[in-house]
Scaffold this motif. Structure first.
Motif, PDB file in Angstrom:
ATOM      1  N   LEU A 156     -13.985 -10.283   0.349  1.00  0.00           N
ATOM      2  CA  LEU A 156     -13.033 -10.761   1.290  1.00  0.00           C
ATOM      3  C   LEU A 156     -12.114  -9.807   1.902  1.00  0.00           C
ATOM      4  O   LEU A 156     -11.802  -8.938   1.282  1.00  0.00           O
ATOM      5  N   PRO A 157     -11.612 -10.037   3.089  1.00  0.00           N
ATOM      6  CA  PRO A 157     -10.849  -8.984   3.950  1.00  0.00           C
ATOM      7  C   PRO A 157      -9.331  -9.187   2.969  1.00  0.00           C
ATOM      8  O   PRO A 157      -8.948 -10.126   2.860  1.00  0.00           O
ATOM      9  N   ARG A 158      -8.784  -8.093   2.815  1.00  0.00           N
ATOM     10  CA  ARG A 158      -7.359  -7.944   2.532  1.00  0.00           C
ATOM     11  C   ARG A 158      -6.364  -8.685   3.413  1.00  0.00           C
ATOM     12  O   ARG A 158      -6.428  -8.122   4.810  1.00  0.00           O
ATOM     13  N   ASN A 159      -5.481  -9.387   3.017  1.00  0.00           N
ATOM     14  CA  ASN A 159      -4.346  -9.676   3.903  1.00  0.00           C
ATOM     15  C   ASN A 159      -3.168  -8.703   3.929  1.00  0.00           C
ATOM     16  O   ASN A 159      -2.112  -8.937   4.844  1.00  0.00           O
ATOM     17  N   ASP A 160      -3.275  -7.849   3.014  1.00  0.00           N
ATOM     18  CA  ASP A 160      -2.112  -6.903   2.855  1.00  0.00           C
ATOM     19  C   ASP A 160      -2.263  -5.685   3.544  1.00  0.00           C
ATOM     20  O   ASP A 160      -1.338  -4.550   3.279  1.00  0.00           O
ATOM     21  N   VAL A 161      -2.931  -5.428   4.772  1.00  0.00           N
ATOM     22  CA  VAL A 161      -3.250  -4.278   5.185  1.00  0.00           C
ATOM     23  C   VAL A 161      -2.133  -3.938   6.137  1.00  0.00           C
ATOM     24  O   VAL A 161      -1.429  -4.900   6.984  1.00  0.00           O
ATOM     25  N   GLU A 162      -1.742  -2.605   6.125  1.00  0.00           N
ATOM     26  CA  GLU A 162      -0.393  -2.314   6.695  1.00  0.00           C
ATOM     27  C   GLU A 162      -0.935  -1.322   7.761  1.00  0.00           C
ATOM     28  O   GLU A 162      -1.905  -0.449   7.561  1.00  0.00           O
ATOM     29  N   PRO A 163      -0.458  -1.078   9.070  1.00  0.00           N
ATOM     30  CA  PRO A 163      -0.956  -0.149   9.920  1.00  0.00           C
ATOM     31  C   PRO A 163      -0.484   1.343   9.494  1.00  0.00           C
ATOM     32  O   PRO A 163       0.510   1.349   8.841  1.00  0.00           O
ATOM     33  N   PHE A 164      -1.164   2.273  10.135  1.00  0.00           N
ATOM     34  CA  PHE A 164      -0.760   3.739   9.825  1.00  0.00           C
ATOM     35  C   PHE A 164       0.569   3.822  10.442  1.00  0.00           C
ATOM     36  O   PHE A 164       0.765   3.398  11.690  1.00  0.00           O
ATOM     37  N   ALA A 165       1.158   4.903   9.817  1.00  0.00           N
ATOM     38  CA  ALA A 165       2.717   5.130  10.348  1.00  0.00           C
ATOM     39  C   ALA A 165       2.323   5.867  11.760  1.00  0.00           C
ATOM     40  O   ALA A 165       3.257   5.871  12.586  1.00  0.00           O
ATOM     41  N   SER A 166       1.474   6.425  12.056  1.00  0.00           N
ATOM     42  CA  SER A 166       1.056   7.592  13.157  1.00  0.00           C
ATOM     43  C   SER A 166      -0.144   7.658  13.510  1.00  0.00           C
ATOM     44  O   SER A 166      -1.343   7.212  12.577  1.00  0.00           O
ATOM     45  N   GLU A 167      -0.573   8.037  14.675  1.00  0.00           N
ATOM     46  CA  GLU A 167      -1.849   8.276  14.981  1.00  0.00           C
ATOM     47  C   GLU A 167      -2.509   9.546  14.212  1.00  0.00           C
ATOM     48  O   GLU A 167      -3.595   9.459  13.852  1.00  0.00           O
TER      49      GLU A 167
END
Length: 81
Positions: free
Chosen positions: A51-62
């Motif tokens: 199942l996909p994780r719901n706690d994914v956070e975006p990267f801080a930078s490119e």
């Protein structure tokens, strides 16, 4: 002895499956046989099922995202060898 196994899929998925197997130089029946053999050999799905994780956070930078993607690509390349 062999048995026949059947399933139902919608028309669009069936057409895509037939076309993809054709492009791969095989048949839908052979592709399903290959999947069943792999499934049995792996004793389950021959790929990750989760199942996909719901706690994914975006990267801080490119830059952070690019470095992650580069490390992942190198790891996958090493595993393929």
């Amino acid at each position: 002895m062999s048995i026949q196994i059947a399933t139902r899929v919608d028309d669009e998925q069936a057409a895509l499956f037939k076309e993809t197997t054709r492009q791969l130089g095989t048949t839908p029946a052979d592709a399903l046989r290959m999947f069943i053999v792999a499934f049995n050999d792996y004793r389950g799905f021959p790929y990750e099922v989760r199942l996909p994780r719901n706690d994914v956070e975006p990267f801080a930078s490119e830059r952070e995202a690019t470095e992650y993607a580069s490390r992942l690509a190198l790891r996958m390349s090493d595993e393929a060898r």
